[in-house]
Design an enzyme around this catalytic site. Structure first.
Site, mmCIF file in Angstrom:
data_model
loop_
_atom_site.group_PDB
_atom_site.id
_atom_site.type_symbol
_atom_site.label_atom_id
_atom_site.label_comp_id
_atom_site.label_asym_id
_atom_site.label_seq_id
_atom_site.Cartn_x
_atom_site.Cartn_y
_atom_site.Cartn_z
ATOM 1 N N VAL A 37 -4.018 4.334 7.364
ATOM 2 C CA VAL A 37 -3.943 5.178 6.172
ATOM 3 C C VAL A 37 -4.000 4.329 4.906
ATOM 4 C CG1 VAL A 37 -2.560 6.895 4.947
ATOM 5 C CG2 VAL A 37 -2.557 6.863 7.451
ATOM 6 N N GLU A 38 -3.289 3.213 4.922
ATOM 7 C CA GLU A 38 -3.182 2.373 3.734
ATOM 8 C C GLU A 38 -4.496 1.675 3.376
ATOM 9 O OE1 GLU A 38 -1.175 1.978 1.470
ATOM 10 O OE2 GLU A 38 0.902 2.179 2.067
#
Length: 444
Positions: A128-129
């Protein structure tokens, strides 16, 4: 007739005498216990035939399955998670790309999480990051797999200097991220979803939202908090990925297997080491060393410090032997430089890629003053080594052909990137008018 009847009766009596006796007396206590134990043993044998013994995490062949076997955070069936689950399911090649990028690092990260007895879902957070891009940099200057901002990195003792940026270093950034999560977990009511949200927007913002809800006698769990849109999407994205992994077979979604064994060795180096020499000792290319050690800014590790270098498992023994048998003064490659008119330490620093303090130290200079004809010892100029230049090759580049009606905002939404990045990648102005058939570079 009488003889036949007598014969039949006799035959019946004989049969009764030969039949086994049926015990009608109640069982003794020992007999009853023995019978119960036999029944339990038979049930266990039958159960063993039906239910296979679950593998321990380290016994799986694939790291994704190792993660899958330990997923513990409940994934709610709500529209927020469902939106992102549908998004990832509509991009079946996304996890193929992620697996390729994560392969050198995922086993290490999972091991570190397990050592601390933390939710294994955290190993999915770099998806996600940063999409598991070690050189990933956000428009807010967050960097690395875990997307640390400079101030957050400083807070958790992640070093950043001319030689090195620990936000991109796999070992240091993972250590810092897990420290961060443990801190958030302790301070935010031991709620892991709130801790994950705080990693995105800060514990102050999440803490204030929790306090506001508590004051109003409202629940203070993540789903009940009013948080920025980015944070409100951050947690559901992670849970959607975890849910897809858990139900991968059911959803017919493939996670390219990653071998459940160490891909890299972490080796402590006490002193400054030339990366081209490290590559030579490990029998690999210098660029491969930089890709495994994305925290390095220069051609060598920092002077007067230790460094944990990551190398392929197959290269580790060769490197260790060379490191142990080579004198430290030979860990850098030097040459003699003669000062000419117009030279200064600053100019030489830029030319040879070594900071002024290091030049002064290696040449035992007490000031910045140098004279024409003076001899200086300098490391070789590795002009072909550009660790930060690897960043541009660390993302998947695709080409978007502009269609009639396209605009930067719609294109940014389509590819889940920012307008600012599209402008920067293609050297446009933010108000550029796009032309049909114009080609735009998009980095994913």
């Amino acid at each position: 007739m009488k003889k036949i009847i007598i014969f039949t009766v006799l035959l019946g009596l004989t049969a009764c005498q030969q039949a086994p006796k049926v015990i009608t007396e109640p069982l003794t206590k020992n007999q009853e216990q023995s019978s119960q134990l036999t029944l339990i043993a038979e049930q266990q044998v039958e159960s063993a035939k039906i239910t296979p013994v679950a593998k321990l995490p380290h016994e799986h062949d694939d790291v994704w399955q190792r993660i899958r076997s330990q997923l513990s955070i409940e994934v709610p069936d709500n529209k927020e998670v469902d939106k992102w689950r549908k998004y990832y399911l509509s991009h079946p090649n996304f996890m193929v790309t992620i697996s390729k990028r994560a392969e050198p690092f995922l086993y290490y990260i999972v091991e570190e999480i397990e050592k601390r007895n933390m939710p294994v879902e955290l190993a999915l957070l770099p998806i996600v990051e940063s999409s598991y891009l070690p050189y990933g940099i956000s428009h807010k200057s967050a960097a690395g797999l875990w997307q640390f901002m400079p101030i957050s990195a400083e807070r958790f003792n992640i070093e950043q200097n001319w030689w090195y940026d620990g936000r991109r270093d796999i070992v240091e950034s993972t250590r810092g991220a897990l420290d961060y999560f443990q801190f958030f977990h302790r301070t935010l009511d031991e709620d892991w979803l709130n801790a994950i949200a705080a990693f995105n927007s800060g514990e102050g913002r999440v803490g204030r939202a929790m306090a506001k809800n508590k004051k109003a006698n409202l629940p203070s769990d993540f789903w009940s908090l009013y948080l920025p849109t980015e944070t409100s999407n951050f947690v559901p994205k992670l849970l959607a990925i975890a849910d897809i992994l858990k139900r991968a077979d059911e959803l017919n979604y493939a996670f390219t297997p990653i071998k459940n064994s160490p891909a890299v060795a972490v080796i402590e180096v006490e002193g400054q080491l030339d990366i081209s020499l490290a590559a030579h000792w490990a029998n690999i290319d210098s660029n491969d060393v930089f890709k495994l050690n994305p925290g390095l800014n220069r051609w060598a590790t920092a002077p007067d410090s230790s460094y944990q270098i990551l190398l392929p498992i197959a290269s580790a023994d060769s490197f260790r032997k060379k490191l142990a048998t080579t004198n430290k003064k030979d860990w850098l490659r030097w040459h003699s430089y003669t000062v000419t008119s117009g030279d200064s330490l600053g100019k030489i620093s830029l030319q040879y890629g070594i900071d002024v303090s290091a030049i002064k130290k290696h040449n035992r200079l007490n000031s910045d003053i140098i004279g024409i004809g003076q001899k200086l010892i300098l490391p070789f100029n590795h002009s072909d080594m550009d660790p930060l230049g690897l960043a541009k090759f660390s993302r998947n580049k695709i080409t978007h052909t502009v269609k009639s009606g396209d605009n930067l905002w719609d294109i940014s939404r389509k590819y889940k990137v920012s307008v600012r990045d599209i402008v920067r990648w293609n050297k446009l102005s933010s108000n550029s008018l796009l032309q049909p058939k114009q080609q735009l570079a998009i980095l994913l």
